[in-house]
Design a protein around this motif. Structure first.
Motif, PDB file in Angstrom:
ATOM      1  N   UNK A 532     -41.049  20.842 -13.808  1.00 20.46           N
ATOM      2  CA  UNK A 532     -40.463  19.987 -14.839  1.00 20.46           C
ATOM      3  C   UNK A 532     -40.905  18.536 -14.688  1.00 20.46           C
ATOM      4  N   UNK A 533     -42.051  18.331 -14.065  1.00 27.62           N
ATOM      5  CA  UNK A 533     -42.492  16.958 -13.813  1.00 27.62           C
ATOM      6  C   UNK A 533     -42.637  16.182 -15.124  1.00 27.62           C
ATOM      7  N   UNK A 534     -43.153  16.837 -16.195  1.00 32.08           N
ATOM      8  CA  UNK A 534     -43.353  16.114 -17.444  1.00 32.08           C
ATOM      9  C   UNK A 534     -42.037  15.818 -18.138  1.00 32.08           C
ATOM     10  N   UNK A 535     -41.023  16.675 -17.894  1.00 35.01           N
ATOM     11  CA  UNK A 535     -39.737  16.477 -18.569  1.00 35.01           C
ATOM     12  C   UNK A 535     -38.829  15.489 -17.838  1.00 35.01           C
ATOM     13  N   UNK A 536     -39.186  15.155 -16.619  1.00 35.98           N
ATOM     14  CA  UNK A 536     -38.309  14.280 -15.811  1.00 35.98           C
ATOM     15  C   UNK A 536     -38.785  12.844 -15.909  1.00 35.98           C
ATOM     16  N   UNK A 537     -37.814  11.965 -15.988  1.00 35.17           N
ATOM     17  CA  UNK A 537     -38.184  10.547 -15.973  1.00 35.17           C
ATOM     18  C   UNK A 537     -38.389  10.101 -14.524  1.00 35.17           C
ATOM     19  N   UNK A 540     -35.334  10.456 -12.090  1.00 34.89           N
ATOM     20  CA  UNK A 540     -35.036  11.828 -11.681  1.00 34.89           C
ATOM     21  C   UNK A 540     -36.028  12.305 -10.636  1.00 34.89           C
ATOM     22  N   UNK A 541     -37.336  11.964 -10.867  1.00 40.93           N
ATOM     23  CA  UNK A 541     -38.338  12.373  -9.886  1.00 40.93           C
ATOM     24  C   UNK A 541     -38.069  11.730  -8.513  1.00 40.93           C
ATOM     25  N   UNK A 542     -37.608  10.464  -8.527  1.00 41.50           N
ATOM     26  CA  UNK A 542     -37.304   9.777  -7.255  1.00 41.50           C
ATOM     27  C   UNK A 542     -36.133  10.443  -6.542  1.00 41.50           C
ATOM     28  N   UNK A 543     -35.138  10.850  -7.344  1.00 41.84           N
ATOM     29  CA  UNK A 543     -33.975  11.503  -6.726  1.00 41.84           C
ATOM     30  C   UNK A 543     -34.360  12.853  -6.114  1.00 41.84           C
ATOM     31  N   UNK A 544     -35.200  13.608  -6.833  1.00 42.96           N
ATOM     32  CA  UNK A 544     -35.638  14.880  -6.270  1.00 42.96           C
ATOM     33  C   UNK A 544     -36.478  14.663  -5.007  1.00 42.96           C
ATOM     34  N   UNK A 545     -37.302  13.633  -4.990  1.00 40.89           N
ATOM     35  CA  UNK A 545     -38.100  13.330  -3.791  1.00 40.89           C
ATOM     36  C   UNK A 545     -37.200  12.971  -2.613  1.00 40.89           C
TER      37      UNK A 545
END
Length: 714
Positions: A532-537, A540-545
């Motif tokens: 979902x990399x394209x769907x995440x801002x 959100x990507x930072x939080x998942x990291x």
């Protein structure tokens, strides 16, 4: 037996040099106021007699029968008297004579005959005096009063010009402790006399024959005829009688005192000769009738019994007082976290256990001092070797009194008490050979009984038996206390071991079970980012990291926790190897290959090679991690100790202990390459599982650190 203790052959001339070997039991003669007959006990034929015996009986006595000389009716009573332990207490009175009997050897019956003397009467005459004297002695409240009373009673009974009580000290020299005398005579009270004045054989004889009476110093002894007894082939043993001739040395001694007659009564306590009650007369011969002598001997026996009782009472009181102090010390020890602290805190009570002025306690290298102690206390303790309580009053140094109680000699553990020097003077009646003065000939009138003052230095007050026993009892109680503490500690250690096993098991299960869901969390965060990399801002990507990074860190912590718990649970695979072997293994596992200098690579080790390698990897890894770009790392091995040293950042003193706490880091999480902070904890536990230890040997901020470990107790 050395030559100095072998008695001379009877008849050997005696002088000051050999008088300590004089055979006083076999003098070859008797005092001249009596007579002696020695007979074959079976035939009753007289085979030896004093040279004056014929004069006493008005006929020749050698070859005659005792029954013809004394009367047939007295023979059996005489045989009965010879069986008694103290025949001189109960003579037979035969036609105005006192007759004593004893056995000098097998088949040799000795009969001594003594005139009754003027004014003699039956023992009934002295009954009131005896009762009064015994009552006085029995009610004496202390030893001093007892001895003064005894001296006064004996002087009243005998009419002697002077009576003193003479006590033997530990080294056998004597001191006058009580004295009753006629007015006008010099006082001898508190004078000391060398041990040689009453030689060992004389002291031993006083334990057998308690009373020695010398009627007239001036009259020569009467010899026996023949000198050698025909039945034994030896000189006759007269130690059981009352007429035994006096040593010529002692006769000269008495004459130099101005004494013309004397009498001495033994005082014995506990089977040893405690002292003498000695009477001296200066105005001519003094015949003391048998009844009076028997009374005096009885007084000596009662006085000895009272001495024993009073000394035991004084010792008991002293033991009670010392026991009170001992109990206070043990109470203090019981209330303290350690024996060392408890003994030190006991302070004055610890000193009072044996009436000391100072004390030193050393346990496992930790030394504590109480009160006044010598400067080189550690040196004194190092010199103590025996396992028994040791006491001396003449130890070299300013505090010559040393009383030591070893607790564990091999470990150097002792409690030692000290006393300072006790300088005092002893006044001698004449100079003993120990004095650094020309020893006068005390048997010559111009050299006898001069007083000499000796200054006693280099000694403390002597330790008494009660004080030494008090220390021994304290040591025993401390030993029991140590055993009890050890048992308690063993129980606690066993409980702790069980708890550690349970904790290891829990940590292992918890870490193992947590790894699976944690692995799932990490995987799902990776899938979310990829799918979902394209769907995440960006947020959100930072939080998942962040979730992924934290799960990886938690996985590292769980891996460390699993490893820590495994060390406590797994058995060791023990083999033999060298430091070089395991160091090579460790270097193969390091990501960075540092330059290392090695000393002692051939030193043998015995343990679980994989675990030891793990410990070395942790130590070497830290040395690389916390060192500059070009680390200088050395590994040294000697005498069973392996050390890893570096030139890194070092550790501040306040953190020297905390670095071994599990998951404890001194720097930011990502500084110096990160890590969980469990490496040193795991390395230490590996060493402890082998029965050894791991410690920080040296660390200076900015200069580097050195960690060492052993695999066996050191």
């Amino acid at each position: 037996m050395t030559d100095q203790h072998v008695l001379l052959e009877p008849g050997t001339p005696v002088n000051l040099e050999n008088c300590h070997r004089e055979p006083i039991r076999t003098p070859g003669g008797i005092q001249s106021h009596g007579a002696l007959l020695a007979a074959d006990e079976h035939t009753l034929e007289v085979v030896q007699a004093s040279s004056n015996a014929a004069q006493h009986f008005g006929r020749p006595v050698l070859g005659a029968l005792l029954a013809d000389l004394l009367g047939a009716d007295v023979i059996e009573p005489l045989r009965a008297r010879a069986e008694e332990a103290t025949p001189n207490l109960r003579p037979l009175r035969v036609r105005g004579l006192d007759v004593y009997a004893y056995r000098a050897a097998d088949n040799v019956l000795v009969v001594e005959i003594e005139p009754v003397g003027p004014g003699a009467a039956s023992l009934t005459r002295y009954q009131e005096d005896v009762a009064r004297a015994l009552t006085l002695l029995q009610h004496a409240p202390a030893v001093d009063e007892l001895l003064w009373s005894a001296a006064r009673i004996v002087r009243d009974l005998t009419g002697s010009d002077r009576v003193w009580v003479y006590r033997f000290e530990a080294d056998d020299h004597g001191v006058i402790v009580a004295e009753e005398k006629r007015e006008g005579l010099d006082a001898f009270l508190h004078l000391h006399y060398p041990a040689g004045d009453i030689p060992p054989q004389a002291r031993a004889l006083f334990l057998q024959n308690r009373l020695r009476f010398i009627h007239d110093v001036q009259t020569p002894a009467t010899p026996l005829e023949p000198l050698v007894n025909p039945l034994t082939g030896e000189w006759l043993d007269l130690s059981g009688g009352v007429l035994r001739a006096v040593s010529p040395i002692h006769i000269r001694y008495l004459k130099n005192m101005g004494a013309t007659a004397s009498m001495s009564i033994a005082l014995s306590v506990g089977g040893r000769l405690w002292g003498l009650i000695s009477g001296h007369h200066y105005s001519g011969p003094l015949f003391v009738p048998h009844e009076v002598r028997a009374t005096c001997e009885l007084i000596g026996i009662v006085c000895s019994m009272q001495l024993d009782a009073l000394e035991q009472l004084e010792v008991s009181r002293r033991q009670t007082a010392l026991g009170t102090h001992r109990s206070a010390v043990l109470d203090r020890v019981a209330a303290s976290s350690s024996i060392l602290d408890g003994l030190e805190q006991a302070g004055e009570e610890l000193l009072a256990v044996c009436d000391a002025e100072g004390a030193a306690i050393r346990i496992d290298g930790d030394l504590r001092l109480v009160g006044e102690t010598p400067e080189d206390v550690a040196g004194i303790l190092d010199g103590l070797e025996g396992a028994d309580v040791f006491a001396t009053d003449s130890f070299e140094g300013p505090m010559p009194g040393v009383l030591a109680a070893p607790l564990a000699v091999a470990r150097g553990n002792h409690v030692v008490w000290f006393r300072s020097e006790y300088v005092h003077e002893i006044e001698w009646a004449h100079a003993p050979k120990s004095l650094a003065v020309k020893d006068p000939d005390r048997l010559n009138p111009d050299g006898s009984f001069r007083t000499w003052a000796e200054s006693v230095e280099g000694r403390s007050r002597p330790w008494t038996t009660a004080e030494i026993e008090s220390v021994a009892e304290l040591r025993s109680a401390l030993g029991t206390f140590l055993i009890t503490r050890a048992e308690q500690l063993a129980a606690l250690n066993a409980e702790l071991a069980r708890s550690n096993e349970e904790l290891d098991a829990f940590a292992y299960v918890a870490a193992h079970d947590l790894k699976e869901p944690l692995r799932g969390i990490s995987n799902f965060t990776t899938f979310l980012v990829e799918d979902y990399e394209d769907a995440l801002d960006a947020e959100a990507r930072e939080r998942l990291a962040t979730i992924h990074r934290l799960s990886q860190r938690m996985a590292s912590l769980l891996d460390s926790l699993l490893e820590y718990s495994r060390i406590g649970r797994a058995d060791l695979d023990v083999t033999d190897f060298t430091v070089g072997d395991v160091l090579e293994d460790a270097l193969d596992l390091l990501a960075t290959k540092p330059a290392i200098t090695v000393s002692g690579a051939d030193m043998p080790l015995r343990g679980d090679r994989i675990r030891v390698r793990q410990a070395l990897v942790n130590l070497l890894g830290n040395a690389v991690k916390y060192s500059p770009d070009e680390p200088r790392i050395s590994v040294t091995a000697r005498d069973g100790v392996v050390c890893v040293s570096d030139n890194g950042i070092g550790i501040a003193p306040e953190h020297h202990d905390s670095i071994f706490h599990v998951f404890r880091r001194l720097h930011a999480r990502d500084a110096y390459g990160g890590g969980t902070g469990a490496g040193l904890t795991i390395a230490r536990r590996i060493a402890e599982r082998h029965g050894g230890r791991l410690w920080l040997e040296r660390s200076v901020p900015g200069e580097g650190s050195s960690f060492c470990f052993t695999l066996e107790g050191d």
